[in-house]
Design a protein around this motif. Sequence first.
Motif, PDB file in Angstrom:
ATOM      1  N   SER A  85       7.878  -0.982   0.955  1.00 26.93           N
ATOM      2  CA  SER A  85       9.044  -0.275   1.491  1.00 26.93           C
ATOM      3  C   SER A  85       8.814   1.232   1.628  1.00 26.93           C
ATOM      4  O   SER A  85       9.609   1.927   2.253  1.00 26.93           O
ATOM      5  CB  SER A  85      10.263  -0.527   0.604  1.00 26.93           C
ATOM      6  OG  SER A  85      10.047   0.039  -0.671  1.00 26.93           O
ATOM      7  N   ARG A  86       7.737   1.738   1.072  1.00 24.74           N
ATOM      8  CA  ARG A  86       7.475   3.178   1.103  1.00 24.74           C
ATOM      9  C   ARG A  86       6.442   3.589   2.160  1.00 24.74           C
ATOM     10  O   ARG A  86       6.285   4.767   2.430  1.00 24.74           O
ATOM     11  CB  ARG A  86       7.004   3.623  -0.273  1.00 24.74           C
ATOM     12  CG  ARG A  86       8.128   3.518  -1.297  1.00 24.74           C
ATOM     13  CD  ARG A  86       7.582   3.774  -2.688  1.00 24.74           C
ATOM     14  NE  ARG A  86       8.637   3.878  -3.664  1.00 24.74           N
ATOM     15  CZ  ARG A  86       9.175   2.836  -4.295  1.00 24.74           C
ATOM     16  NH1 ARG A  86       8.783   1.627  -4.013  1.00 24.74           N
ATOM     17  NH2 ARG A  86      10.114   3.016  -5.194  1.00 24.74           N
ATOM     18  N   ARG A  87       5.743   2.627   2.735  1.00 21.16           N
ATOM     19  CA  ARG A  87       4.659   2.932   3.679  1.00 21.16           C
ATOM     20  C   ARG A  87       5.103   3.826   4.836  1.00 21.16           C
ATOM     21  O   ARG A  87       4.371   4.717   5.240  1.00 21.16           O
ATOM     22  CB  ARG A  87       4.079   1.638   4.238  1.00 21.16           C
ATOM     23  CG  ARG A  87       3.043   1.020   3.353  1.00 21.16           C
ATOM     24  CD  ARG A  87       2.292  -0.072   4.117  1.00 21.16           C
ATOM     25  NE  ARG A  87       1.193  -0.571   3.314  1.00 21.16           N
ATOM     26  CZ  ARG A  87       1.253  -1.643   2.546  1.00 21.16           C
ATOM     27  NH1 ARG A  87       2.377  -2.348   2.473  1.00 21.16           N
ATOM     28  NH2 ARG A  87       0.205  -2.034   1.856  1.00 21.16           N
ATOM     29  N   GLU A  88       6.282   3.568   5.395  1.00 13.89           N
ATOM     30  CA  GLU A  88       6.755   4.360   6.540  1.00 13.89           C
ATOM     31  C   GLU A  88       6.907   5.830   6.191  1.00 13.89           C
ATOM     32  O   GLU A  88       6.755   6.694   7.046  1.00 13.89           O
ATOM     33  CB  GLU A  88       8.069   3.802   7.066  1.00 13.89           C
ATOM     34  CG  GLU A  88       7.902   2.491   7.798  1.00 13.89           C
ATOM     35  CD  GLU A  88       9.220   1.983   8.356  1.00 13.89           C
ATOM     36  OE1 GLU A  88      10.141   2.800   8.590  1.00 13.89           O
ATOM     37  OE2 GLU A  88       9.319   0.761   8.548  1.00 13.89           O
ATOM     38  N   GLY A  89       7.185   6.143   4.957  1.00 13.29           N
ATOM     39  CA  GLY A  89       7.338   7.533   4.529  1.00 13.29           C
ATOM     40  C   GLY A  89       6.022   8.224   4.232  1.00 13.29           C
ATOM     41  O   GLY A  89       6.011   9.393   3.860  1.00 13.29           O
ATOM     42  N   TRP A  90       4.929   7.502   4.394  1.00 17.61           N
ATOM     43  CA  TRP A  90       3.609   8.052   4.123  1.00 17.61           C
ATOM     44  C   TRP A  90       2.736   7.989   5.384  1.00 17.61           C
ATOM     45  O   TRP A  90       1.717   7.306   5.408  1.00 17.61           O
ATOM     46  CB  TRP A  90       2.929   7.285   3.014  1.00 17.61           C
ATOM     47  CG  TRP A  90       3.617   7.275   1.688  1.00 17.61           C
ATOM     48  CD1 TRP A  90       4.498   8.187   1.193  1.00 17.61           C
ATOM     49  CD2 TRP A  90       3.463   6.286   0.665  1.00 17.61           C
ATOM     50  NE1 TRP A  90       4.907   7.833  -0.074  1.00 17.61           N
ATOM     51  CE2 TRP A  90       4.277   6.666  -0.422  1.00 17.61           C
ATOM     52  CE3 TRP A  90       2.710   5.126   0.551  1.00 17.61           C
ATOM     53  CZ2 TRP A  90       4.361   5.930  -1.596  1.00 17.61           C
ATOM     54  CZ3 TRP A  90       2.791   4.386  -0.616  1.00 17.61           C
ATOM     55  CH2 TRP A  90       3.610   4.792  -1.677  1.00 17.61           C
TER      56      TRP A  90
END
Length: 184
Positions: A85-90
């Motif tokens: 769920s955090r990939r898009e923010g990286w």
Amino acid sequence: VTESERPLATRLWGAALRWLDTAGVKYAEERAVGKSFMNRAEVTVILQELALIPALLRGTKDRATVGVLTAYSAQRQALEDAISSRREGWPEIDVAVLTVDAAQGREYDLVYYSAVRANPRGEIGFLRDERRLNVALSRAKHGLTIVGDMGALVMAGTSFGSNAFIGIQSWMRKAPESRPVVRL
């Protein structure tokens, strides 16, 4: 290989090899999940580490491929669940979460190796076969971070030869300023 030949890891971490030692960290014990194992504390540590990398790369043209490797399918799933769920923010990093066997033949700029096993008996199960451990520790082009209980891993027995964790610990102690062991 010199530190200058590993500029990305040296810039991010100050070293091309580090060990984040989870010995004594609350909830850093292994937990059996069916026929596999997981270690929730290592998932938390790796997630926190991954969150730091994009900020360090922002404003540069650098991007990084990051391999998060583990020997155990339960740990791979726990890591994937935490990271997905955090990939898009990286956008500065491409993160792949794989088992050691799936990582064979692949390389990443940075690798986090989640050792998982942390028990007073020194049992490391799957990694008794140091050939698999060699795959886990040789996938990084610029930097390798081992995440695990150093004491438990160093005292473990192996099937075919010497315990590679002993050699790594010894090598790191020879130059602690450039090969840090970070006690969490």
